[in-house]
Design an enzyme around this catalytic site. Sequence first.
Site, short mmCIF file in Angstrom:
data_model
loop_
_atom_site.label_atom_id
_atom_site.label_comp_id
_atom_site.label_asym_id
_atom_site.label_seq_id
_atom_site.Cartn_x
_atom_site.Cartn_y
_atom_site.Cartn_z
N ASP A 262 0.94 0.09 -2.09
CA ASP A 262 0.30 -1.16 -2.63
C ASP A 262 -0.86 -1.49 -1.88
O ASP A 262 -0.99 -1.34 -0.62
CB ASP A 262 1.29 -2.36 -2.95
CG ASP A 262 2.35 -1.90 -3.70
OD1 ASP A 262 2.43 -0.67 -4.34
OD2 ASP A 262 3.02 -2.95 -4.33
N HIS A 404 2.66 -0.27 2.18
CA HIS A 404 1.16 -0.83 2.04
C HIS A 404 0.40 -0.13 2.96
O HIS A 404 0.48 0.04 4.09
CB HIS A 404 0.89 -2.30 2.35
CG HIS A 404 2.12 -3.16 1.64
ND1 HIS A 404 3.16 -3.39 1.92
CD2 HIS A 404 1.66 -3.99 0.33
CE1 HIS A 404 3.74 -4.34 0.84
NE2 HIS A 404 3.00 -4.65 0.04
ZN ZN Z 1 0.87 -6.29 -3.21
#
Ligand code: ZN
Length: 453
Positions: A262, A404
């Site tokens: 993400d 991430h």
């Molecule tokens: Zn996020």
Amino acid sequence: MKRKLNKKGKITLAILLIIISSISVMFIYADNNDEKHILESTERYDLKIDYPSIKNKKIKEKIKAYIDEQKEEFMNVVKKSENIEISSKYDFNLNVTSNERDGITYVNMLTYSYTGGAHYIRDDKSIYYNNETKEFIDLKYFFKDEESFKQMTNLAYYYVMNLENKDNLDTLWVKRGTAPTIDNYRHFKFTDNGLEIMFPPYQVASWADGEINITIPYEDINKYLKEPYQDKTKDETVAKEVPNIRDLKQFKDKKLIAFTFDDGPSTSNTNYLLDNLDKYNARVTFFVLGSRVKNNKEVLKRAYLQGNDIGSHTYNHRNLNLLSDEAVIDEIKRTNDEIKNIIGISPTLLRPPYGNLTNRVKDLADMHIILWNIDPLDWKYKDKNRVANEIIEHAHDGAIVLVHDIYKSSVDGALLAMEELEKQGYAFVTISEMAELRGIDLDYQTSYFSMKK
Ligand code: ZN
């Protein structure tokens, strides 16, 4: 002086033309003993069959077999319903067309039958015959090898997804309908423009969308086609780049994990991840922020072409639940547009920021909602070993991992986890690959936390 026909002359000419054309029609018909038109009409049904004269015995037999089979099926239903009152007449319409190109005979057969219900039933069959070798062939015949055929199917996927005024097609449906099996490519023809492929209703889209036709231009497929079927006058420098689609058979008996990344893309860290995925035969899913796309477009394109999934994480990473309807739609649409500008297709997967969403947001988004069930809190600790250990400890078949790719420690942690989990028999797949392997038709209501067997 121009000579003009008077009214009488025009009529005479028209009659003459009609006579001449009917003579020629009669002549063509007399050329061959085959029946070309079969018409039957009773109070309960109409039946109409049209087919061209074809000399070749083998082809003729195949056509006849198809007609007999279709007709029999229809007549059986007619018979069964003899004593039932019907609101509209049953109808059977079978049309055969044929043409030739480069020594190949193409025969397309299409049946529309109506025996009650909401709409006509459609059946398609095509036959391809090499006049020289005297054998029936299929689309694979025109390609150099299996791999070339597969590359063509990637292009088919691309062209379906990029059809004008069909921008809400479901990626998974299209992927399945264009997957590299010969069954998906039963209706095609080569034209001056390229390879035309017809997908009957339901194959890549709904009945309402009708049949879907695409043309893959020669510049895209020349390099995959056997020499005689190429068109060298077409410029190969404008060929499309399309992502690699993996053969999912290799993962059938594996435990699956979908890594999702993400908040990117990030030119440095995402590239670093992409550099290392092949080591573990891994493909992953990126949920990117619309606001970051423009400044990281090369890496996004690379991720896509490598065969990773690209999903949306909205434009500004705001809590969608707190936004007005208009603002939610704006967050989603702007992101989809940014992504489409770079990779050519609009994403269908959405990860709402913080995993927050209400039913209102779901309805507005109209995308497949992908959440997660393994969260190593990588953004908090920024420690690759901790990230790796958390993932390994919680790993299970069908898991979706959240990390991430804006942090190098997160990418390193994910790669370390892959190294260990590969030894434990895991395969690393994208969300759409996992859905496909699990036979899950992603819907718009469910939030997917995992895809267990
Ligand atoms: Zn996020």
